[in-house]
Design a protein around this motif. Sequence first.
Motif, PDB file in Angstrom:
ATOM      1  N   GLN A 532      49.486  -1.992  42.339  1.00 24.25           N
ATOM      2  CA  GLN A 532      49.557  -2.221  40.895  1.00 24.25           C
ATOM      3  C   GLN A 532      48.332  -3.002  40.395  1.00 24.25           C
ATOM      4  OE1 GLN A 532      53.279  -3.991  39.805  1.00 24.25           O
ATOM      5  NE2 GLN A 532      54.514  -2.386  40.791  1.00 24.25           N
ATOM      6  N   GLN A 533      47.887  -3.967  41.201  1.00 22.68           N
ATOM      7  CA  GLN A 533      46.699  -4.729  40.812  1.00 22.68           C
ATOM      8  C   GLN A 533      45.470  -3.826  40.722  1.00 22.68           C
ATOM      9  OE1 GLN A 533      45.985  -8.346  43.096  1.00 22.68           O
ATOM     10  NE2 GLN A 533      48.183  -8.545  43.521  1.00 22.68           N
ATOM     11  N   LEU A 534      45.324  -2.926  41.707  1.00 18.74           N
ATOM     12  CA  LEU A 534      44.163  -2.035  41.713  1.00 18.74           C
ATOM     13  C   LEU A 534      44.177  -1.101  40.502  1.00 18.74           C
ATOM     14  CD1 LEU A 534      44.015  -1.084  45.513  1.00 18.74           C
ATOM     15  CD2 LEU A 534      42.475  -2.607  44.278  1.00 18.74           C
ATOM     16  N   VAL A 535      45.357  -0.561  40.191  1.00 22.47           N
ATOM     17  CA  VAL A 535      45.452   0.350  39.043  1.00 22.47           C
ATOM     18  C   VAL A 535      45.135  -0.378  37.743  1.00 22.47           C
ATOM     19  CG1 VAL A 535      47.037   1.780  37.712  1.00 22.47           C
ATOM     20  CG2 VAL A 535      47.083   1.874  40.207  1.00 22.47           C
ATOM     21  N   LYS A 536      45.616  -1.605  37.634  1.00 26.34           N
ATOM     22  CA  LYS A 536      45.403  -2.361  36.403  1.00 26.34           C
ATOM     23  C   LYS A 536      43.958  -2.842  36.262  1.00 26.34           C
ATOM     24  CE  LYS A 536      47.238  -6.320  33.826  1.00 26.34           C
ATOM     25  NZ  LYS A 536      48.244  -7.426  33.827  1.00 26.34           N
ATOM     26  N   ALA A 537      43.375  -3.344  37.358  1.00 21.95           N
ATOM     27  CA  ALA A 537      42.028  -3.918  37.281  1.00 21.95           C
ATOM     28  C   ALA A 537      40.936  -2.864  37.328  1.00 21.95           C
ATOM     29  CB  ALA A 537      41.842  -4.925  38.416  1.00 21.95           C
ATOM     30  N   PHE A 538      41.207  -1.738  38.031  1.00 21.98           N
ATOM     31  CA  PHE A 538      40.180  -0.707  38.206  1.00 21.98           C
ATOM     32  C   PHE A 538      40.780   0.663  37.903  1.00 21.98           C
ATOM     33  CE2 PHE A 538      39.541  -4.118  41.335  1.00 21.98           C
ATOM     34  CZ  PHE A 538      38.315  -4.617  40.913  1.00 21.98           C
ATOM     35  N   PRO A 539      40.980   1.007  36.639  1.00 26.52           N
ATOM     36  CA  PRO A 539      41.650   2.269  36.293  1.00 26.52           C
ATOM     37  C   PRO A 539      40.865   3.501  36.734  1.00 26.52           C
ATOM     38  CG  PRO A 539      40.727   1.212  34.331  1.00 26.52           C
ATOM     39  CD  PRO A 539      40.619   0.222  35.435  1.00 26.52           C
ATOM     40  N   LEU A 540      39.568   3.385  36.921  1.00 28.96           N
ATOM     41  CA  LEU A 540      38.761   4.544  37.333  1.00 28.96           C
ATOM     42  C   LEU A 540      38.494   4.572  38.833  1.00 28.96           C
ATOM     43  CD1 LEU A 540      36.126   4.604  34.442  1.00 28.96           C
ATOM     44  CD2 LEU A 540      38.294   5.859  34.626  1.00 28.96           C
ATOM     45  N   LEU A 541      39.040   3.617  39.565  1.00 23.29           N
ATOM     46  CA  LEU A 541      38.809   3.551  41.010  1.00 23.29           C
ATOM     47  C   LEU A 541      39.649   4.614  41.726  1.00 23.29           C
ATOM     48  CD1 LEU A 541      37.590   2.081  43.498  1.00 23.29           C
ATOM     49  CD2 LEU A 541      39.625   0.604  43.465  1.00 23.29           C
TER      50      LEU A 541
END
Length: 689
Positions: A532-541
């Motif tokens: 969830q942190q990755l999706v929120k902080a890096f939406p294009l990752l």
Amino acid sequence: MRIGSLDFELRGIIDTVPDQAAQGFQLGIPAFISDAALAPAGLSQEGALNRFHYKIDLGDKSFSVAKAALEEQFPDHEWRLRAPRDASASIARFLDIFGNFLLLVALSSLVVGGLGISNAVTAYVGERQMSIATMRSLGASNHRLLFHFVAQILVLSLVGLVIGLLVVAGASLILLPWLSGALGLALPPGIDICSMLAAAAIGLTTALLFAWLPLGMVQSIRPALLFRSASAGSTTQLAWRDVLHWQRGLPLLAGLAVLLGLTVVITGNVVLVLIYFAATALALCLLLLAATLLATLLTRMPTPSNRAWRFAIAAIQRPGAPTATVVVSLGMGLSLLLFIILTQGNLTSQIAAEVTNDAPAFVLLDVDKTTRSELEAMAAGSDQISSVELVPMLRGTIVGLNGRPAPDPADLPRDVADMFRGDTALTWSTTMPADTVVASGDWWPSDYSGDTLVSLSTEMQDDLGLKLGDTMEMTILGRPLMLTIASFRAIDWRAPTFNFRMILSPGVIDKAPQSYMGTIKVADGAAPAVEQQLVKAFPLLTFIPVGDAIARAQSILQTLIQAVTLVSGLALVAGMLVLAGALSVGRSQREADAVVMKVLGATRRDVISLFLLEYLLLGALAMVLATLIAALGAWAVSQYLLEIGFTINVGVILAVAIGVIVLTVGTGALTTWAAMSARPASRLRAETQ
């Protein structure tokens, strides 16, 4: 949520995907939708990036036959056909290894069981010598005596087979459901009649085959034995000329042929069965030779001044002593036990290396330099993220080798051919990556500056015929680059780290436009929160959750470890019983010797200590020989059959050695204690009646 161009309503959460371990790395998160929604969502239109997988029930057809039929009917197809075992090469490999290990354990159990039968029949014939001599004096012929004892062995074997089959049937119905939970495998209760009948046929053949030579000793007993003391020595020893006589040799060869045929038919592995039985025959010959050399050496040694040693050595080399039988039986049984233990240890270690707790939870793709810095900063401030590892990744095209154009991919093995179909992935590094094994050549210094060097995988060396100092020409973003081969690396593709077939030296390549690939390792149970942190902080990752797939594969491999341990444990229990039985050979002779020594004034302590020293010598000799044979056999099997690493666990061998010595001495103590319980007067009176 929107998938494609259609909005979907969430109706449930997927717990696990049954075949996720076989799917490998997947972009995105698994989602189940109706097949009727593919077209409205725009997922089936021309140009959509999608792939379809079908599982086909072949019925009674084999994969090779079905594949040939499909390729013949659709010669221009673009699909890829895979057998079920190809879904996960690593798991399939270990399943093959486990199958071969099961076969080795089965063959070892067969030989160990045969040795137990041989020892039991030898002890039985030794105890029945006076009865056989009496039958001889009453006119019984060789054929009559042989038929008499063969009939007994046959009846006892059939009774044992019936009991064994009933135990197997009960275990199949009662234990299989319990093992299903213990091993995590689907083992429904049931009775396999064909397998049980096959086992019965092999068991009966083994019983008669291993009992044949001990039964041959019946014919060497003469009526003159009735006029000798029971303590005068045993005559149950066959000379080589008796073994090689056609009346004994031909039935023995016929029994071996039947046993080999049954084993090959059931296992379906002709080469392995033949090699195993040939190696077993060689080990038997070595043990027989060692027993003969021991007796010869003890005969020529000076007589020890110590009374205990003098008695023990005399007991081993005296005429009629069962030294050869005990050494061969004990050494062979022990070597098979050690063989199973060493092989099981190496196999378990190899599988356990796959069940690593250091596997990442996420794989990162196409990370730019800015995102890299932000990821590392987020990991530094989070207790849920254990580590973030990133490596540079570029793509280039191999256009030449040693001044010649690149080879046609159609002429190369599949793994290497993919590198010549357009761009191939590569990286660069100043220092040698962790766990790197350089097979040949040298790694460049960390401060290297000069012409661009490259380190290749050993597969490229073998398949392309390359050597150190050869050159490769590449184009990266249209710019030509000449590479000189500096080393070749052996790559373990199952390791939980990034591996590249091509690693370049710094200097030029590090200035080219590049992205990063990486992994994220998280604390236990923290994967959903980190996702969830990755999706929120890096939406294009772009990242791939691989934790569930790795956990499923690890679960399968852990189940294999438990199964290997269970199978080995059953084989070891059977082997220990056979080792104990081997020491019962010559029991009557030892009891008679004990009575005579008591009459001559020996105390109970003296008799027991003398016999224990004899058992200790036999056990130590068998242990040394068995360790050498087992180590050689386990090394050959690990290297050439299972194709796994081989190490010798000295601690395990010492533990087994201590256990065997304790077992040998303990069995000797029990046997001698039973003899000491008899009154000399009763024994001597029985011999004169």
